[in-house]
Design an enzyme around this catalytic site. Structure first.
Site, PDB file in Angstrom:
ATOM      1  N   VAL A  35      34.836  46.707 -24.122  1.00  0.00           N
ATOM      2  CA  VAL A  35      34.778  48.090 -24.274  1.00  0.00           C
ATOM      3  C   VAL A  35      35.514  48.732 -25.027  1.00  0.00           C
ATOM      4  CG1 VAL A  35      37.027  48.193 -22.446  1.00  0.00           C
ATOM      5  CG2 VAL A  35      35.107  49.911 -22.485  1.00  0.00           C
ATOM      6  N   LYS A  36      36.650  47.971 -25.693  1.00  0.00           N
ATOM      7  CA  LYS A  36      37.302  48.516 -26.830  1.00  0.00           C
ATOM      8  C   LYS A  36      36.540  48.625 -28.126  1.00  0.00           C
ATOM      9  CE  LYS A  36      40.807  49.255 -24.231  1.00  0.00           C
ATOM     10  NZ  LYS A  36      42.178  48.803 -24.186  1.00  0.00           N
ATOM     11  N   ASP A  37      35.471  48.101 -28.166  1.00  0.00           N
ATOM     12  CA  ASP A  37      34.599  48.536 -29.543  1.00  0.00           C
ATOM     13  C   ASP A  37      34.623  49.975 -29.651  1.00  0.00           C
ATOM     14  OD1 ASP A  37      34.394  45.747 -29.625  1.00  0.00           O
ATOM     15  OD2 ASP A  37      32.152  45.700 -29.660  1.00  0.00           O
TER      16      ASP A  37
END
Length: 304
Positions: free
Chosen positions: A41-43
């Site tokens: 999700v941190k992309d």
């Protein structure tokens, strides 16, 4: 589907209806964020932090990016740095997933370790020290940067509403590290559903239940301080999940659903099932599976 670059694949991840029995004949829907190109999700966050700073003029093509991270944000930042050809230094507490660190290095980032016992606070302090020593350095600092929740408010929250446009949403359940994913995602959901049940997930050893902090094996979530972003949203409940429960649902997801999820996803699934017992029949619960199990294999994620 033909695409011109990997960066265009960030976001618009599938929303999966979990195919296991749920209490009270309810449904659990999970955003499969491990299907982002950098694997988490941190992309979304990494790209948002860099592009927002470029737009403001905080970054130019000679800037060195320095970020304190336990792993996934570092990968996201390093991925964005590849797009803009920026030098990146990631400050990582010792003993976190070696796979994550290998991926950061593969993307060209330099890693500097800080003592494990100092936690993320130690990594934040070291990042600031490095920025003072290096000319033209920029520390996004996910833990205090409003670009963090904004990244998810603009993307993840709106995607969920679009995905479930023909169905109601009764509860949102998600793990918390910096707090940005939870806060940014839940904001547009609350606008659409003011009575939405909002539930934060943390591992045992995190401090949101006012108990002493201690080490835990569940990576990616857990806090040493109350995230400053929390003041912007209503939080109805905090569910504290043991490492044992988180890892048991990691195993269940693989064996019953064919999903390779990380321990924070296992905790989110455990919390969603527990919450379903307290909600009215036929409720719809939305959660997030932030990353996959592959980046924790060296830690024996399927042995716990």
């Amino acid at each position: 589907m033909l695409v011109s670059n990997v960066f265009s694949l960030i976001g618009d991840t599938p929303l999966l209806e979990i195919g296991i029995p749920v209490p009270n004949d309810s449904k659990i829907f999970a955003k499969l964020e491990f299907l982002n190109p950098g694997g988490s999700v941190k992309d979304r966050l990494g790209m948002s932090l860099i592009e927002a700073a470029i737009k403001r003029g905080d970054i130019d093509d000679k800037t060195t990016i320095i970020e304190p991270t336990a792993g996934n944000t570092g990968i996201g930042v390093a991925l964005a740095a590849v797009k803009y050809q920026l030098t990146t230094i990631l400050v990582v507490p010792e003993q976190f997933s070696i796979e994550k660190q290998m991926l950061m290095k593969a993307l060209g980032a330099k890693i500097i370790h800080t003592p494990h016992e100092l936690g993320m606070k130690g990594a934040i302090v070291k990042s600031k020290e490095l920025a003072a020593e290096i000319k033209n350095a920029y520390v996004p600092n996910q833990f205090y940067n409003l670009d963090n929740p904004a990244a998810y408010e603009k993307t993840l929250g709106k995607e969920i509403l679009k995905d479930l446009a023909t169905q109601k949403i009764d509860a949102f359940v998600a793990g918390v590290g910096s707090g940005g994913t939870f806060v940014g995602t839940v904001k547009p959901l609350l606008k659409q559903y003011p009575k939405l049940k909002t539930v934060v997930v943390q591992p045992e050893g995190s401090i949101l239940d006012n108990k002493p902090a201690h080490a835990h094996k569940t990576e990616g979530i857990g806090v040493e301080m109350v995230p400053p972003f929390f003041k912007d949203v209503r939080i109805d409940e905090i569910k504290t999940i043991s490492d044992k429960d988180a890892f048991s649902y990691v195993a269940l997801a693989a064996k019953k659903l064919g999903l390779f999820i990380g321990s924070s996803s296992g905790a989110a699934l455990a919390a969603s099932l527990k919450l379903a017992k307290t909600l009215p029949r036929k409720s719809n619960i939305v959660t997030i599976f932030p990353d996959s199990s592959e980046r924790y294999l060296s830690k024996g994620i399927y042995k716990n």
